[in-house]
Scaffold this motif. Structure first.
Motif, PDB file in Angstrom:
ATOM      1  N   SER A   1       0.854  -1.204   0.000  1.00 22.10           N
ATOM      2  CA  SER A   1       0.000   0.000   0.000  1.00 22.10           C
ATOM      3  C   SER A   1       0.882   1.243   0.000  1.00 22.10           C
ATOM      4  N   ALA A   2       1.881   1.248   0.887  1.00 25.03           N
ATOM      5  CA  ALA A   2       2.750   2.427   0.995  1.00 25.03           C
ATOM      6  C   ALA A   2       3.525   2.650  -0.302  1.00 25.03           C
ATOM      7  N   PHE A   3       4.036   1.558  -0.872  1.00 19.70           N
ATOM      8  CA  PHE A   3       4.820   1.674  -2.103  1.00 19.70           C
ATOM      9  C   PHE A   3       3.968   2.278  -3.229  1.00 19.70           C
TER      10      PHE A   3
ATOM     11  N   THR B   1       3.609   7.465   6.978  1.00 22.61           N
ATOM     12  CA  THR B   1       4.186   6.859   8.182  1.00 22.61           C
ATOM     13  C   THR B   1       3.685   5.426   8.272  1.00 22.61           C
ATOM     14  N   ILE B   2       4.605   4.495   8.453  1.00 20.84           N
ATOM     15  CA  ILE B   2       4.214   3.082   8.598  1.00 20.84           C
ATOM     16  C   ILE B   2       4.409   2.699  10.065  1.00 20.84           C
ATOM     17  N   VAL B   3       3.366   2.129  10.663  1.00 23.08           N
ATOM     18  CA  VAL B   3       3.456   1.739  12.079  1.00 23.08           C
ATOM     19  C   VAL B   3       3.282   0.232  12.186  1.00 23.08           C
ATOM     20  N   ASP B   4       4.154  -0.430  12.896  1.00 25.38           N
ATOM     21  CA  ASP B   4       3.950  -1.864  13.164  1.00 25.38           C
ATOM     22  C   ASP B   4       4.371  -2.199  14.581  1.00 25.38           C
ATOM     23  N   GLY B   5       3.550  -2.993  15.227  1.00 29.95           N
ATOM     24  CA  GLY B   5       3.847  -3.419  16.599  1.00 29.95           C
ATOM     25  C   GLY B   5       5.093  -4.296  16.675  1.00 29.95           C
ATOM     26  N   ALA B   6       5.427  -4.960  15.564  1.00 31.15           N
ATOM     27  CA  ALA B   6       6.624  -5.810  15.558  1.00 31.15           C
ATOM     28  C   ALA B   6       7.858  -4.933  15.351  1.00 31.15           C
ATOM     29  N   SER B   7       9.017  -5.474  15.736  1.00 34.01           N
ATOM     30  CA  SER B   7      10.220  -4.645  15.646  1.00 34.01           C
ATOM     31  C   SER B   7      10.817  -4.632  14.234  1.00 34.01           C
ATOM     32  N   ALA B   8      10.330  -5.532  13.362  1.00 31.02           N
ATOM     33  CA  ALA B   8      10.843  -5.544  11.979  1.00 31.02           C
ATOM     34  C   ALA B   8       9.668  -5.523  11.017  1.00 31.02           C
ATOM     35  N   LEU B   9       9.926  -5.045   9.805  1.00 28.92           N
ATOM     36  CA  LEU B   9       8.888  -5.050   8.769  1.00 28.92           C
ATOM     37  C   LEU B   9       8.701  -6.461   8.223  1.00 28.92           C
ATOM     38  N   GLY B  10       7.595  -6.706   7.560  1.00 27.05           N
ATOM     39  CA  GLY B  10       7.387  -7.996   6.879  1.00 27.05           C
ATOM     40  C   GLY B  10       6.159  -8.747   7.350  1.00 27.05           C
ATOM     41  N   GLY B  11       5.684  -8.468   8.566  1.00 27.33           N
ATOM     42  CA  GLY B  11       4.505  -9.199   9.065  1.00 27.33           C
ATOM     43  C   GLY B  11       4.769 -10.686   9.062  1.00 27.33           C
ATOM     44  N   LYS B  12       3.911 -11.433   8.388  1.00 24.55           N
ATOM     45  CA  LYS B  12       4.043 -12.901   8.395  1.00 24.55           C
ATOM     46  C   LYS B  12       5.270 -13.376   7.630  1.00 24.55           C
ATOM     47  N   ILE B  13       5.792 -12.550   6.750  1.00 24.43           N
ATOM     48  CA  ILE B  13       6.998 -12.950   5.993  1.00 24.43           C
ATOM     49  C   ILE B  13       8.199 -12.915   6.937  1.00 24.43           C
ATOM     50  N   ASN B  14       8.889 -14.036   7.020  1.00 22.99           N
ATOM     51  CA  ASN B  14       9.961 -14.135   8.014  1.00 22.99           C
ATOM     52  C   ASN B  14      10.957 -15.206   7.553  1.00 22.99           C
ATOM     53  N   THR B  15      12.027 -14.746   6.900  1.00 25.36           N
ATOM     54  CA  THR B  15      13.046 -15.690   6.408  1.00 25.36           C
ATOM     55  C   THR B  15      14.208 -15.742   7.382  1.00 25.36           C
ATOM     56  N   LEU B  16      14.632 -16.946   7.685  1.00 29.96           N
ATOM     57  CA  LEU B  16      15.790 -17.119   8.571  1.00 29.96           C
ATOM     58  C   LEU B  16      16.919 -17.761   7.758  1.00 29.96           C
ATOM     59  N   GLN B  17      18.096 -17.173   7.814  1.00 26.99           N
ATOM     60  CA  GLN B  17      19.268 -17.794   7.180  1.00 26.99           C
ATOM     61  C   GLN B  17      20.037 -18.485   8.304  1.00 26.99           C
TER      62      GLN B  17
ATOM     63  N   LYS C   1      13.653  -0.315   1.318  1.00 28.02           N
ATOM     64  CA  LYS C   1      14.584   0.637   0.689  1.00 28.02           C
ATOM     65  C   LYS C   1      13.818   1.637  -0.192  1.00 28.02           C
ATOM     66  N   ALA C   2      12.863   1.098  -0.961  1.00 29.39           N
ATOM     67  CA  ALA C   2      12.110   1.978  -1.861  1.00 29.39           C
ATOM     68  C   ALA C   2      11.271   2.983  -1.075  1.00 29.39           C
ATOM     69  N   LEU C   3      10.993   2.652   0.190  1.00 28.64           N
ATOM     70  CA  LEU C   3      10.159   3.537   1.008  1.00 28.64           C
ATOM     71  C   LEU C   3      11.010   4.362   1.978  1.00 28.64           C
ATOM     72  N   SER C   4      12.257   4.627   1.588  1.00 27.07           N
ATOM     73  CA  SER C   4      13.150   5.299   2.542  1.00 27.07           C
ATOM     74  C   SER C   4      12.639   6.688   2.910  1.00 27.07           C
ATOM     75  N   GLY C   5      11.797   7.256   2.064  1.00 24.71           N
ATOM     76  CA  GLY C   5      11.253   8.585   2.383  1.00 24.71           C
ATOM     77  C   GLY C   5      10.115   8.546   3.397  1.00 24.71           C
ATOM     78  N   ALA C   6       9.630   7.353   3.701  1.00 22.13           N
ATOM     79  CA  ALA C   6       8.489   7.256   4.635  1.00 22.13           C
ATOM     80  C   ALA C   6       9.003   7.157   6.065  1.00 22.13           C
ATOM     81  N   ASP C   7       8.252   7.743   7.000  1.00 17.87           N
ATOM     82  CA  ASP C   7       8.609   7.554   8.422  1.00 17.87           C
ATOM     83  C   ASP C   7       8.161   6.180   8.835  1.00 17.87           C
ATOM     84  N   ARG C   8       8.839   5.610   9.825  1.00 19.01           N
ATOM     85  CA  ARG C   8       8.331   4.349  10.362  1.00 19.01           C
ATOM     86  C   ARG C   8       8.404   4.330  11.870  1.00 19.01           C
TER      87      ARG C   8
END
Ligand code: FAD
Length: 488
Positions: A20-22, A38-54, A245-252
């Motif tokens: 939506s923001a993009f 401004t993007i607000v999320d209760g989690a400490s990282a972006l992505g919501g359900k998307i969560n890749t672990l290396q 990165k593409a949303l670097s102009g947005a506050d979070r």
């Protein structure tokens, strides 16, 4: 606020919020409109359900693991983000999927599309369904179409057209991967409208799906033709990072939840009694209050939080019964890594599905290292087992040791695997799979109409509304951006 940018707060930084923001940013640029995001999320990282672990050379998905190639919104987004070269498809040598039936793994017959047989020979040969079940399925070719228009349950529709064996043995376990749901409670119009359209247009589900299969394949671009599913070589967080990165102009504002949405016009009218509109016009219409007390003025709000969270925030301002009608199922997944040398089995496919009637804890097992070659070092094996579905959610909440023991029991009885895993990663996703009830599409229309009237500038979108898959969420983000800026 002439000359001032429109302040837009996006609640939720999952794929829906980020898309939506993009697209808000893109659309505003195109229209020459000035916005402040401004993007607000209760989690400490972006992505919501998307969560890749290396981890140790593995690419492990703890949430979604791929997306349907034929739904193009996310491919378009990947192209816009310069990620086309990062896309990868399933291993062409691992096309087979199995279904457990009476404790044995049976290959899914060729030509099955979303559980509907479109090629008769392999279907008739399959050991998955009895002869009675096969004949019942073929009755679809002769049964008259339903006269009544309107929504019905997905399970009811499938039973009516192709019978209960196809429904319980094939369709339900297959579709469980998407909804983990009870098909008798899910809306057909909101989940698989193409099924209902097949009956309407072709008089038969099988004929309709045969037709769609041919027409669909011809219309796909090259990148989507390679396989049914796609992902990114570095995992799905690739798209999250690129959006970030593409949303670097947005506050979070991350790691802090929205606690309240205040409708300032109502507050002002309440405080000042006869207050003139002019007195409050300069203020933003809404204030988004964070749980740390911070207040964000908002002319518009894009709400992408799950329906129950959205309902908590909007309930003080309007009727949210439509949001409360969307229940969520809790699931867990258990990823296990093994040494190939000790594993004791060579895969010739991508995994297997488990119907309820088999009485196991797992609902499916993906042979990840075989299905997705980029996910594992060559001398290792990666499995991902799914636990929990509608009516059987308690297993997803078992303590770690019990959950691991249940999964290890199931992989032993189904595949004979006794090897000790190198490591295990458990992910519990409470209330994570939205269940669209019968009548969902009308509910959403009614809710949006009410919001437009009572809370103009508040747009609800995301997995709770018009498709749970990642491409659907991206498409909805794009639609949200258009809808919001059209109002501006
Ligand atoms: P979410 O990702 O849930 O994001 C919503 C965000 O809102 C969250 O980050 C949350 O922290 C935030 N939030 C909630 N309340 C507040 C608040 N009060 N204040 C601030 N923030 C708040 N789809 C596929 O296409 N392919 C797959 O392989 C696939 N596999 C899946 C496997 C699992 C186990 C699950 C659960 C889903 C899977 N899906 C898959 C579906 C897909 O992952 C989701 O539908 C999609 O990621 C949802 O994105 P979203 O942005 O709408 O919601």
């Amino acid at each position: 606020r002439i000359g001032e940018p429109d302040r837009i707060v996006v609640i939720g930084g999952g794929i829906s919020g980020l898309s939506s923001a993009f697209y808000l940013q893109r659309e505003a640029e195109r229209l020459g409109k000035d916005i402040r995001l401004t993007i607000v999320d209760g989690a400490s990282a972006l992505g919501g359900k998307i969560n890749t672990l290396q981890r140790d050379g593995f690419v492990i998905e703890k949430g979604p693991d791929s997306f349907l190639a034929r739904k193009l919104a996310i491919i378009d987004l990947a192209t816009e983000l310069g990620l086309s070269d990062e896309l990868t498809t399933t291993n062409p040598g691992a096309k087979k999927t199995y279904i457990l039936h009476r404790k044995k793994l049976h290959p899914m017959p060729a030509g099955l599309v979303l559980g509907v047989p479109t090629e008769m020979k392999p279907f008739l040969k399959s050991g998955l369904v009895s002869w009675g079940g096969k004949l019942r399925a073929l009755m679809d070719l002769a049964l008259p179409a339903r006269k009544v228009q309107g929504d019905e349950s997905l399970g009811g529709f499938l039973e009516r057209r192709v019978g209960s064996q196809i429904m319980t043995q094939i369709a339900e376990p297959l579709l469980a991967g998407i909804y983990a749901g009870d098909l008798r409670k899910l809306s057909i119009q909101a989940t698989f409208p193409q099924f209902a359209a097949s009956e309407r247009k072709h008089g038969s589900l099988i004929r309709g799906m045969q037709h769609n299969r041919k027409a669909g394949a011809a219309a796909l671009p090259a990148v989507a033709k390679g396989g049914t599913f796609l992902t990114f070589k570095g995992g799905l967080t690739t798209v999250v990072k690129a959006l970030d990165k593409a949303l670097s102009g947005a506050d979070r504002k991350l790691g802090v939840k929205v606690a309240e949405i205040r409708d300032e016009r109502r507050v002002a009218v309440k405080r000042e009694g006869q207050s003139s509109e002019a007195g409050v016009q300069e203020k933003a219409r809404y204030t988004v209050v964070l749980e740390n007390g911070e207040q964000l003025p908002a002319d518009r709000i894009v709400m992408t939080a799950p329906a129950h969270d959205a309902a908590d925030l909007l309930e003080p301002l309007t009727d949210v019964s439509e949001l409360r009608a969307i229940h969520y199922v809790s699931v867990a997944n258990v990823v296990m890594a093994f040494d190939k040398a000790t594993f004791g089995l060579d895969f010739d496919g991508s995994g297997f599905l488990v119907p309820r009637s088999e009485g196991l804890s797992i609902t499916a097992c993906t042979w990840t290292s075989s299905k997705w070659l980029h996910t594992s070092p060559g001398d290792k094996v990666l499995l991902r087992c799914y636990v929990g579905r509608a009516g059987d959610e308690e297993k997803a909440k078992l303590p770690d040791e019990e959950l691991i023991a249940a999964v290890r029991h199931d992989i032993e009885v189904t595949m004979g695997i006794k090897a000790e895993p190198l490591f295990t990663e458990i992910t519990r996703l409470y209330r994570s799979m939205p269940q669209y009830p019968v009548g969902h599409l009308d509910n959403v229309k009614r809710l949006r109409a009410r919001l437009a009237q009572e809370l103009p500038g508040v747009w609800v979108t995301g997995a709770a509304f018009d498709g749970v898959g990642l491409p659907d969420c991206v498409r909805q983000g794009k639609e949200a951006a258009k809808a919001i800026l059209a109002e501006a």
